[in-house]
Structures are given as C-alpha cells and as structure tokens.
Motif scaffolding. Structure first.
Motif, PDB file in Angstrom:
ATOM      1  N   SER A   1       0.825  -1.211   0.000  1.00 39.03           N
ATOM      2  CA  SER A   1       0.000   0.000   0.000  1.00 39.03           C
ATOM      3  C   SER A   1       0.858   1.259   0.000  1.00 39.03           C
ATOM      4  O   SER A   1       0.546   2.236  -0.678  1.00 39.03           O
ATOM      5  N   ALA A   2       1.948   1.222   0.774  1.00 42.37           N
ATOM      6  CA  ALA A   2       2.833   2.393   0.881  1.00 42.37           C
ATOM      7  C   ALA A   2       3.730   2.545  -0.337  1.00 42.37           C
ATOM      8  O   ALA A   2       4.235   3.642  -0.605  1.00 42.37           O
ATOM      9  N   GLY A   3       3.953   1.448  -1.061  1.00 40.63           N
ATOM     10  CA  GLY A   3       4.852   1.492  -2.206  1.00 40.63           C
ATOM     11  C   GLY A   3       6.314   1.532  -1.801  1.00 40.63           C
ATOM     12  O   GLY A   3       7.184   1.889  -2.590  1.00 40.63           O
ATOM     13  N   LYS A   4       6.591   1.182  -0.563  1.00 46.39           N
ATOM     14  CA  LYS A   4       7.969   1.157  -0.049  1.00 46.39           C
ATOM     15  C   LYS A   4       8.006   0.314   1.207  1.00 46.39           C
ATOM     16  O   LYS A   4       6.982   0.076   1.836  1.00 46.39           O
ATOM     17  N   SER A   5       9.194  -0.117   1.577  1.00 43.33           N
ATOM     18  CA  SER A   5       9.323  -0.935   2.780  1.00 43.33           C
ATOM     19  C   SER A   5       9.897  -0.150   3.956  1.00 43.33           C
ATOM     20  O   SER A   5       9.846  -0.618   5.091  1.00 43.33           O
ATOM     21  N   GLU A   6      10.411   1.042   3.682  1.00 46.30           N
ATOM     22  CA  GLU A   6      11.039   1.818   4.759  1.00 46.30           C
ATOM     23  C   GLU A   6      11.097   3.285   4.386  1.00 46.30           C
ATOM     24  O   GLU A   6      11.217   3.635   3.204  1.00 46.30           O
TER      25      GLU A   6
ATOM     26  N   ILE B   1      -1.812   5.403   8.192  1.00 48.08           N
ATOM     27  CA  ILE B   1      -2.937   4.659   7.622  1.00 48.08           C
ATOM     28  C   ILE B   1      -3.711   5.541   6.654  1.00 48.08           C
ATOM     29  O   ILE B   1      -4.072   5.112   5.558  1.00 48.08           O
ATOM     30  N   LYS B   2      -3.908   6.797   7.035  1.00 47.25           N
ATOM     31  CA  LYS B   2      -4.615   7.736   6.157  1.00 47.25           C
ATOM     32  C   LYS B   2      -3.760   8.077   4.928  1.00 47.25           C
ATOM     33  O   LYS B   2      -4.250   8.074   3.804  1.00 47.25           O
ATOM     34  N   THR B   3      -2.475   8.354   5.142  1.00 45.90           N
ATOM     35  CA  THR B   3      -1.580   8.731   4.045  1.00 45.90           C
ATOM     36  C   THR B   3      -1.520   7.657   2.966  1.00 45.90           C
ATOM     37  O   THR B   3      -1.584   7.947   1.779  1.00 45.90           O
ATOM     38  N   TYR B   4      -1.391   6.394   3.391  1.00 43.11           N
ATOM     39  CA  TYR B   4      -1.215   5.304   2.431  1.00 43.11           C
ATOM     40  C   TYR B   4      -2.481   4.484   2.202  1.00 43.11           C
ATOM     41  O   TYR B   4      -2.440   3.465   1.537  1.00 43.11           O
TER      42      TYR B   4
END
Length: 78
Positions: free
Chosen positions: A14-19, A38-41
């Motif tokens: 969902s974030a498109g990244k792991s860190e 949670i809202k951002t991603y």
C-alpha cells in the motif's frame, strides 16, 4: 525528531515502499503516527495493523529520536 518507519506485507504494498525516515513533531503519540500513516497510504483493515517500536509490541511507549517503528500486517495462524 527523526524515526525510521518499516512496512511489511500488504502494508508495504500500500505504501509502495518498505522503509522511510520521517521527521515528526516532538510529543506525537504512537496512535497519532499510526492514524497518520494509515490515512496517508490508505491502508486497508487498519484495525488489524500492529505496531512495534524497536521490535517491541508494547504500544504504551513514548516515541523518541532514532526509534524504529514497524507497521505489521495481520498475522495468519494455524
């Protein structure tokens, strides 16, 4: 204060990244950080997301400079 956020499983997808490293306001609570991310991603099933700070699942900690915050997806068991 700077903290490192780590995302795992479907949360990382969902974030498109792991860190990532974020600069946070002093005094930001763990609950506020979780809600913000949670809202951002647009993380689905937010109620089942667990948070670990410095590899500890205790959610009653106060965030401080250099902490590592892991966003953990629901665990399957059997």
């Amino acid at each position: 204060m700077k903290v490192t956020l780590k995302y795992f499983g479907v949360i990382a997808e969902s974030a498109g990244k792991s860190e990532e490293v974020l600069e946070l306001e002093q005094g930001l609570s763990l609950r506020e950080l979780k809600d913000q991310q949670i809202k951002t991603y647009q993380i689905q099933d937010a109620g089942s997301v667990q948070i670990a700070v410095n590899q500890n699942l205790n959610n009653e900690v106060e965030l401080k400079e250099g902490d590592e915050v892991a966003f953990l997806p629901p665990f399957a068991g059997g």
